[in-house]
Structures are given as C-alpha cells and as structure tokens.
Design an enzyme around this catalytic site. Structure first.
Site, PDB file in Angstrom:
ATOM      1  N   GLU A 135       0.838  -1.215   0.000  1.00 54.72           N
ATOM      2  CA  GLU A 135       0.000   0.000   0.000  1.00 54.72           C
ATOM      3  C   GLU A 135       0.869   1.260   0.000  1.00 54.72           C
ATOM      4  O   GLU A 135       0.556   2.245  -0.669  1.00 54.72           O
ATOM      5  CB  GLU A 135      -0.907   0.001   1.228  1.00 54.72           C
ATOM      6  N   GLU A 155      -3.732  -9.178   4.071  1.00 55.41           N
ATOM      7  CA  GLU A 155      -4.431  -8.795   5.308  1.00 55.41           C
ATOM      8  C   GLU A 155      -5.584  -9.733   5.654  1.00 55.41           C
ATOM      9  O   GLU A 155      -5.850 -10.004   6.824  1.00 55.41           O
ATOM     10  CB  GLU A 155      -4.966  -7.362   5.185  1.00 55.41           C
TER      11      GLU A 155
HETATM   12  C1  3H9 Z   1      -0.993  -4.675   7.294  1.00 57.15           C
HETATM   13  O1  3H9 Z   1      -0.059  -4.411   6.596  1.00 57.15           O
HETATM   14  C2  3H9 Z   1      -2.127  -3.731   7.591  1.00 57.15           C
HETATM   15  C3  3H9 Z   1      -2.212  -2.577   6.662  1.00 57.15           C
HETATM   16  O2  3H9 Z   1      -3.017  -2.888   5.554  1.00 57.15           O
HETATM   17  C4  3H9 Z   1      -2.908  -1.397   7.333  1.00 57.15           C
HETATM   18  C5  3H9 Z   1      -2.156  -0.520   8.196  1.00 57.15           C
HETATM   19  C6  3H9 Z   1      -2.890   0.729   8.613  1.00 57.15           C
HETATM   20  N1  3H9 Z   1       4.700  -7.178  11.410  1.00 57.15           N
HETATM   21  O3  3H9 Z   1       7.705 -14.954   8.896  1.00 57.15           O
HETATM   22  P1  3H9 Z   1       9.105 -14.855   9.356  1.00 57.15           P
HETATM   23  C7  3H9 Z   1       8.171 -10.869  11.996  1.00 57.15           C
HETATM   24  S1  3H9 Z   1      -1.072  -6.163   8.116  1.00 57.15           S
HETATM   25  C8  3H9 Z   1       5.417  -7.528  12.479  1.00 57.15           C
HETATM   26  O4  3H9 Z   1       9.593 -15.847  10.336  1.00 57.15           O
HETATM   27  P2  3H9 Z   1       9.943 -15.537   6.729  1.00 57.15           P
HETATM   28  C9  3H9 Z   1       7.847 -12.297  12.365  1.00 57.15           C
HETATM   29  O5  3H9 Z   1       6.944 -12.322  13.462  1.00 57.15           O
HETATM   30  C10 3H9 Z   1       0.407  -7.007   7.627  1.00 57.15           C
HETATM   31  N2  3H9 Z   1       6.296  -8.553  12.492  1.00 57.15           N
HETATM   32  O6  3H9 Z   1      10.093 -14.803   8.106  1.00 57.15           O
HETATM   33  C11 3H9 Z   1       9.217 -12.831  12.717  1.00 57.15           C
HETATM   34  O7  3H9 Z   1       9.525 -12.359  14.024  1.00 57.15           O
HETATM   35  P3  3H9 Z   1      10.425 -13.236  15.011  1.00 57.15           P
HETATM   36  C12 3H9 Z   1       0.268  -7.637   6.316  1.00 57.15           C
HETATM   37  C13 3H9 Z   1       6.419  -9.242  11.373  1.00 57.15           C
HETATM   38  O8  3H9 Z   1      11.162 -15.180   5.972  1.00 57.15           O
HETATM   39  C14 3H9 Z   1      10.138 -12.116  11.735  1.00 57.15           C
HETATM   40  O9  3H9 Z   1       9.420 -10.955  11.308  1.00 57.15           O
HETATM   41  N3  3H9 Z   1       1.459  -8.430   6.035  1.00 57.15           N
HETATM   42  C15 3H9 Z   1       5.689  -8.947  10.221  1.00 57.15           C
HETATM   43  O10 3H9 Z   1       9.593 -16.981   6.934  1.00 57.15           O
HETATM   44  C16 3H9 Z   1      10.497 -12.958  10.539  1.00 57.15           C
HETATM   45  O11 3H9 Z   1       9.290 -13.385   9.924  1.00 57.15           O
HETATM   46  C17 3H9 Z   1       1.526  -9.741   6.225  1.00 57.15           C
HETATM   47  O12 3H9 Z   1       0.559 -10.374   6.615  1.00 57.15           O
HETATM   48  C18 3H9 Z   1       4.798  -7.861  10.264  1.00 57.15           C
HETATM   49  N4  3H9 Z   1       4.066  -7.470   9.191  1.00 57.15           N
HETATM   50  O13 3H9 Z   1       8.659 -14.894   6.022  1.00 57.15           O
HETATM   51  C19 3H9 Z   1       2.851 -10.396   5.938  1.00 57.15           C
HETATM   52  N5  3H9 Z   1       6.014  -9.830   9.261  1.00 57.15           N
HETATM   53  O14 3H9 Z   1      11.721 -13.380  14.331  1.00 57.15           O
HETATM   54  C20 3H9 Z   1       3.352 -11.043   7.185  1.00 57.15           C
HETATM   55  C21 3H9 Z   1       6.943 -10.648   9.796  1.00 57.15           C
HETATM   56  O15 3H9 Z   1      10.429 -12.436  16.243  1.00 57.15           O
HETATM   57  N6  3H9 Z   1       4.664 -11.640   7.050  1.00 57.15           N
HETATM   58  N7  3H9 Z   1       7.192 -10.297  11.072  1.00 57.15           N
HETATM   59  O16 3H9 Z   1       9.679 -14.556  15.114  1.00 57.15           O
HETATM   60  C22 3H9 Z   1       4.929 -12.738   6.339  1.00 57.15           C
HETATM   61  O17 3H9 Z   1       4.096 -13.284   5.664  1.00 57.15           O
HETATM   62  C23 3H9 Z   1       6.308 -13.324   6.433  1.00 57.15           C
HETATM   63  O18 3H9 Z   1       6.917 -12.782   7.583  1.00 57.15           O
HETATM   64  C24 3H9 Z   1       7.258 -13.075   5.240  1.00 57.15           C
HETATM   65  C25 3H9 Z   1       8.683 -13.559   5.591  1.00 57.15           C
HETATM   66  C26 3H9 Z   1       6.698 -13.872   4.054  1.00 57.15           C
HETATM   67  C27 3H9 Z   1       7.312 -11.611   4.906  1.00 57.15           C
END
Ligand code: 3H9
Length: 710
Positions: A135, A155
């Site tokens: 976004e 999301e």
């Molecule tokens: C959003 O964006 C809302 C908006 O529309 C509106 C706003 C107003 N936030 O998954 P991993 C942490 S909602 C915080 O193990 P990978 C994760 O907890 C968001 N932390 O790595 C982990 O922490 P720890 C929409 C996050 O390489 C570390 O980063 N986005 C976030 O296997 C490593 O992550 C999503 O839903 C986050 N957004 O996978 C995407 N993302 O080391 C969410 C990750 O302490 N993320 N962490 O355990 C993912 O799908 C995967 O993390 C990604 C990498 C594919 C990016």
C-alpha cells in the site's frame, strides 16, 4: 506455575508503550538519504522484514526524510527503496494494539505526503512488498520491481482488510476483478503478472536500484502520476456480485465481506469517502475476535519454533533422510520430503509394498504437474531424488532416519536395535510413533540422546503439524536440529514431552469422550458434527473418526479399558466396530458413504443410539448446539491446560498451534487456550464445575492452571 498467556504479541510488551510496538534494540530501524544528481534516494531498514512500524519509529522517519526531500529545491524526484532481502512485509502487526489514530500516521504518510507530492516519487521494490508495504508502494507515483518480486495484500489472512488505501488504489490500478481476487485470496502476484496487470510500471533488467534512480531522473520533467484521480474502469457490478456470491457463509471473519464493500465504494464514491470507509471498517476488524485469533496464530506459529532454555545449536544439518516403512504414513512422509527438495531413501522389505509406495509417490508428484503446480523438470528431479530399497543397510549414510513402521512396540524395538548398528554415529534416529513410549524405544539403542519422536499427521504431505517429541534423554541439539528440519520441510513443529498421545491425541481423546457421551444423552451424530463445524471446526469429531478409521479408536479404547478402568468411554463406537463399520474405508461408520467420501445420515445408527440410551436408562433430552460446543471444546481446553501444567507442552501457545495445525481447530479462534482466555478462565472453570455436577461428572476435574489464572 506457568501462566496461560491470553494474547501472544510475538513476545513484545504492548502495554508498556501505549499499545505500540516499541523499538527493539536488536532490530534497529534506520533511514538513509543519498543524492544522485537531482534524485533523492531514500533507503529504509527495519530488520528482519522492514515492517512499517509506527512504534519503532519507521513511519515517522520515512515521513521526515521524504518530507525533507520534497521540500529540498535541489531535488527533482525521489526514489524510495529498502535495505535487506525484501521491500516490506507490511504494517507492523505488533502495532495493532495501539489506539486506532496512531495508525493514521501511516495513512497520512501515504496519502497526504507521498501521493500528494508535487515531485515524482518512484517506489523501487525487491523481494516482497506485502500488505501495508504494498500500500505504501501504491501511494508512490511510479513503481519498478526487481525480477521475481512478490506483491500481495495478505491482510485477509489476519482477519483484516488493507487499511492504508489499498482497497481504493488497487481497483483503480488493476481493475475491480483482479483487485478483488488479490485481496480476497491474499495470494501474492509475481512481478511479471503485476506488470501485465498494471500494478507496477517496470521490471528491472539489471540492478533495480540503479535503474530506479536513472528512471527517476528522466521523470523529473514528467512530474507525478496519481491513481486516485480516476474511478476504476468498466462496470464493476458483475465482479462485485460474483465476489459476494462467493463469500463463505460459515466464515468467522467479516474481512472478506468488508473488502467487497470497500471495493464497491472505490467504484461509486469519491476517493476520500472510500478511504474513510476503509479506515472505519479496518478499525472495526482490528478488535474482532477473528482477527485477534488469526494474529495470535501468526505470532504463535513462529513462537513455537523457539525452544525455551539455553540457546543450543542444531546437532547437524539434514540433507539426506531415510524413511523406514512404505505404508500410508511412510509414503506420505517421503512425498513431503521430496517436495522439499530432500534426497529420500525409502526402505520397505516387502517388494509389493515398496512398489506400491513408489507408484503412489510418482502419481502424487505427477498430479502436481497435471494441475500446473510443478514443472515436468522439477517433477523429474524429485523422482530422481527417491532411492527405494528393500534393506535397512541403505540408511547407513542418512543424516536423519524416520521410522514409520507398524505401531507395535515389539516391531519398533527390532527396528531401533538394527538402526543403532547400521546408522552413522552422527545420524538422528526418529520414530513416527503416535502413542508409544519414546524412552523405551530410545533405550533399545546405545545413543538415546540422538533419538527423537517426529509425529507426522496423515496425509503427511498435506498436514502442517509436526509434533517433535523429546524423550527424557533427547539431546537439546537434536531437538534444535529437528525444529530446523521441520521449518525446512514447511511444517509447524511443536515440541511435546513424551506421554501417551503427546499433546494432540491426548486432547482429542477427551474431546471424543464428550462427543460420545452427548450421543448417549440426546444428540445424534449429524447434530454433533454440525454444531462443531458451524462453530468453525474443519470437520466434526464423528466424521473425523470415520475418516481416520473407527478401528484405530477401538484398539485405543480396548487398551484404555485395562489402563484406566475408572475412565470409561461410551460403548457406542465399539458397537459400530463390532458391526464392521470402520468408517469411510468400509463405506459405513457413524454415517453411510455411498460414494466412499460423502457422509449420509443412517437411520440404523440413530436407532442404535436411541436403543443404547434406553438400555442405560437415560431419558434422552434435547441438547442445544451451544452445549455440544461447550462440552467438547472445554474438554480440549481442560486437557490442554493440564498438558501445560505437567510441562508436556512448554507453553499454552504450543497447545494452540497443535490444535490449529493438526486438528482443524479454527485459526480464527486462535486455539483452545486462546479461546479460553477470551472466554475468561474463571468462566471456563465455572462451566467445568457445572459439567462436573452432571452425568459422567468424573471426567471434569478443572486443571489447576485454569484456576490459578485470573
Ligand atoms: C498490514 O499491513 C495492515 C495494513 O493494511 C494497514 C495498516 C494501517 N509485522 O515470517 P518470518 C516478523 S497487516 C510484524 O519468520 P519468513 C515475524 O513475526 C500485515 N512482524 O520470516 C518474525 O519475528 P520473530 C500484512 C512481522 O522469511 C520475523 O518478522 N502483512 C511482520 O519466513 C520474521 O518473519 C503480512 O501479513 C509484520 N508485518 O517470512 C505479511 N512480518 O523473528 C506477514 C513478519 O520475532 N509476514 N514479522 O519470530 C509474512 O508473511 C512473512 O513474515 C514473510 C517472511 C513472508 C514476509
């Protein structure tokens, strides 16, 4: 005594910072601005995934830096990019405990500063741009991607909608149908598809950073280009109607319906009104039970990978695996490993069984090719990575050996004595037992510290859960290596202490016990399954047992009758088994299966249940669906709490993840312990005490841990 943590915020303390995720000294956020001629190149960094955190200061730092560049008369255009492996995983999910207006800073950055800028802003993306990260990129005037970049709005998988302008900008950029598809599925697109749809303007051919800066220089004269200036092209009604018809009436989350409402607004109302609706609906979702549950699962599945205690390095890296046993389980495990690009030796002494296993593996891999999920070359590589063998000696060089033979202690003992003789000293020896005592198995070897349980769930190539069972003598390095292996093969690994049934089956047994008692009291199979399925379980308990095979439960109940004579079961499922009704595989169990798969109610079973109640002298009563849910789900909760109390599970979140990823517990309810926390532990105990005063009340002794948590 352990605490039943009600909300898992990824280990961070939200309360201390007024709900915002505080800066983490191990993951410092930083921003850098350099100038390439008239172009200001702003690079932000917030390891590990460049989450656009308000609490950690990323949003404010970006606003300051971008604002300064826009105001600088020497700057003609801006490029915004990120350091590290990816552009951004989105808004910082751990920020979501904040008061809603704090997230407005992200909206102000995108709409008021970036999109409104009078100088062109180029977003240069690489790796991934997800959620709020995409976004943020959409608010820029131009987008260029490194090849292979993934762009998505996931999301919905967190029970949310894109809340930083995504629902309004995306349909304007790529059209209503594609936008709905992207936001309702949450599945990312790759750069080439994104280019074809108009989500991005260019895919770089070389160094995307250099290409972005060079392009920005050319754009100085062109000026900004805004998506919000126009309405989405074409008639949106057919796509919107179709999306509404496709909504799952049983979904616990309102996010999909709200996404459609926002897209409809994007097509019919001014941009600012669409943004206002998006913000209002986003804020109503953020405190919804479904989103809280799904966010708990997001952090929970990562939390369970952290093994408490001193940090231990993994005892070796696993490159090659031997699977012993070519039955259903061994075959499924072999497919799961081949799908993860591992070399697999499959050992099965019976030639016919080995041939059958190899044929099944080939067929399953070919199915992926036929469905377009796998290239023919990748499939051939997987098949070439399979080494079938009839002799145990073939496992001599494997880093990990997984025994998946018949569930009998005598058979397993023989295998482990042999393995101890043949396997390399560095190998990890794993048993796939689901009930037997791992310490007894380990004691058959001279290296019990290298023995671990790896309990896969059937079908092993599909089910996400892997229970990693630590024996009394399992080396912590072996546990760490097993956890790393679990991640490498795409499973959610959860460590369980050794006990009969481990975490999952132990809980499931109490759940089933209540389902069977409810049949005696007044419910019929379809009501029990229907009540729990409507509540969100993937499949009702009686259908699960029909699928798994009623004979499996029968043999466990026979064993239990000897081991635990004071904890009887209803004999209804035994009567089914005596009739040869073992479930789907025999075409009949609690239900009839005329086509082998679809359950049809059977009046014969209703009559059997009614007669059984009469024989017990029970006057059958109407059982409300809510009571079915309470009795069955609180049985999971109570046993789960006991499992944490006994230290079989390290934490409540381990119990939750086992239930969600292995037993079809609804992710939107977070897991049994999360659900109990939301219900209030005192209320849970009160309900359990009511059940304890009723029929078969002996089954309801509240776990001490439930009482000790407020
Ligand atoms: C959003 O964006 C809302 C908006 O529309 C509106 C706003 C107003 N936030 O998954 P991993 C942490 S909602 C915080 O193990 P990978 C994760 O907890 C968001 N932390 O790595 C982990 O922490 P720890 C929409 C996050 O390489 C570390 O980063 N986005 C976030 O296997 C490593 O992550 C999503 O839903 C986050 N957004 O996978 C995407 N993302 O080391 C969410 C990750 O302490 N993320 N962490 O355990 C993912 O799908 C995967 O993390 C990604 C990498 C594919 C990016």
């Amino acid at each position: 005594m352990a605490a039943l943590i009600p909300f898992n915020d990824g280990g961070r303390r939200q309360a201390e910072t007024n709900g915002m995720n505080p800066p983490d000294p191990d993951r410092p956020a930083s921003i850098d601005c350099t100038h390439v001629g008239p172009v200001a190149v702003i690079t932000f960094s917030h390891p590990p995934v460049n989450a656009l955190s308000v609490g950690a200061g990323v949003i404010d730092a970006l606003a300051d830096s971008i604002g300064a560049a826009i105001a600088d008369p020497a700057v003609g255009a801006l490029v915004v990019m990120a350091a590290g492996d990816l552009f951004s995983a989105g808004a910082d999910i751990a920020d979501f405990g904040a008061s809603a207006n704090k997230l407005d800073r992200m909206r102000a950055l995108t709409s008021d500063l970036i999109e409104a800028a009078h100088k062109p802003i180029v977003m240069a993306l690489h790796g991934m741009a997800l959620g709020g990260g995409l976004e943020f990129a959409l608010s820029g005037h131009y987008r260029i991607c490194a090849p292979g970049t993934k762009l998505g709005l996931p999301e919905v998988t967190l029970g949310l909608l894109p809340g930083a302008g995504g629902t309004q900008r995306l349909p304007r950029l790529i059209g209503v149908e594609a936008a709905l598809q992207m936001m309702l599925s949450g599945t990312p697109l790759d750069a080439s598809k994104a280019l074809a749809l108009g989500l991005i303007d260019r895919v770089a051919t070389g160094d995307f950073r250099a290409e972005a800066a060079a392009w920005a220089k050319e754009l100085v004269a062109a000026g900004p280009k805004r998506a919000c200036d126009r309405l989405p092209a074409g008639d949106p009604a057919p796509a919107i109607d179709q999306a509404r018809r496709g909504l799952d009436a049983r979904s616990l989350s309102q996010a999909p319906a709200f996404i459609i409402d926002c897209v409809e607004a994007a097509c019919t109302r001014p941009f600012a009104e669409g943004l206002a609706l998006e913000k209002r609906l986003f804020e109503s979702l953020i405190d919804s039970e479904a989103s809280l549950g799904l966010r708990h699962v997001f952090f929970g599945r990562r939390e369970v990978a952290r093994i408490p205690g001193p940090k231990t390095s993994a005892a070796g890296v696993i490159h090659s695996v031997a699977v012993i046993g070519g039955g259903l389980m061994g075959t499924g495990i072999a497919i799961a490993l081949l799908n993860s690009e591992l070399k697999v030796t499959l050992i099965e002494p019976r030639a016919e069984a080995l041939d059958k296993a190899v044929a099944t593996i080939r067929k399953t891999i070919q199915r992926d090719v036929d469905k377009g999920r796998l290239s023919a070359a990748a499939a051939a590589h997987r098949i070439d990575s399979l080494f079938p063998s009839a002799t145990l000696e073939a496992c001599a060089a494997a880093d990990l050996i997984i025994e998946a033979v018949y569930e009998s202690m005598d058979v397993k003992r023989q295998v482990f004595v042999e393995l101890d003789r043949i396997a390399s000293p560095a190998a990890i020896l794993a048993s796939n037992t689901s009930t037997l005592d791992l310490d007894v198995i380990a004691a058959c070897t001279r290296r019990p510290e290298r023995v671990v349980g790896l309990h896969f769930f059937s079908p092993a190539n599909i089910m996400k859960l892997l229970e990693i069972v630590r024996g009394r003598r399992t080396d912590p390095g072996v546990l760490a290596a097993s956890m790393a292996f679990s991640k490498a093969i795409g499973k959610v690994g959860v460590v369980s202490g050794a006990c009969d049934g481990f975490i999952g089956n132990r809980m499931f047994e109490e759940y089933l016990r209540q389902a069977y008692f409810l049949l005696e009291e007044g419910a019929l199979p379809a009501q029990i399954d229907g009540a729990l399925e409507n509540w969100g379980m993937a499949m009702g308990p009686l259908k699960v047992m029909d699928l798994a095979g009623q004979d499996i439960g029968w043999s466990i109940r026979k064993r239990r009758a000897i081991e635990q004579p004071g904890r009887p079961y209803s004999t209804i499922p035994d009567q089914l088994c005596e009739m040869g009704r073992f479930g789907q595989k025999t075409g009949a169990g609690f239900y009839l299966y005329p086509d082998g798969r679809t359950a049809r109610e059977d009046p014969q079973i209703s009559a059997l249940i009614l007669a059984h109640s009469a024989k017990l002298g029970i006057t059958r009563r109407a059982v409300a669906d809510a009571q079915i849910v309470d009795r069955c789900v609180l049985a999971l909760v109570n046993e789960g709490a006991r499992i944490v109390e006994e230290g079989i599970a390290y934490r409540a979140v381990d119990v939750d993840m086992v239930s969600v990823f292995g037993y079809g517990f609804p992710a939107a309810r977070g897991g049994p312990m999360f659900y109990a926390a939301r219900m209030g532990f005192a209320n849970v105990v009160r309900r359990i005490e009511e059940f304890a005063a009723g029929r078969n009340g002996w089954a309801w002794v509240p776990a001490a841990l439930l009482r000790s948590n407020p």
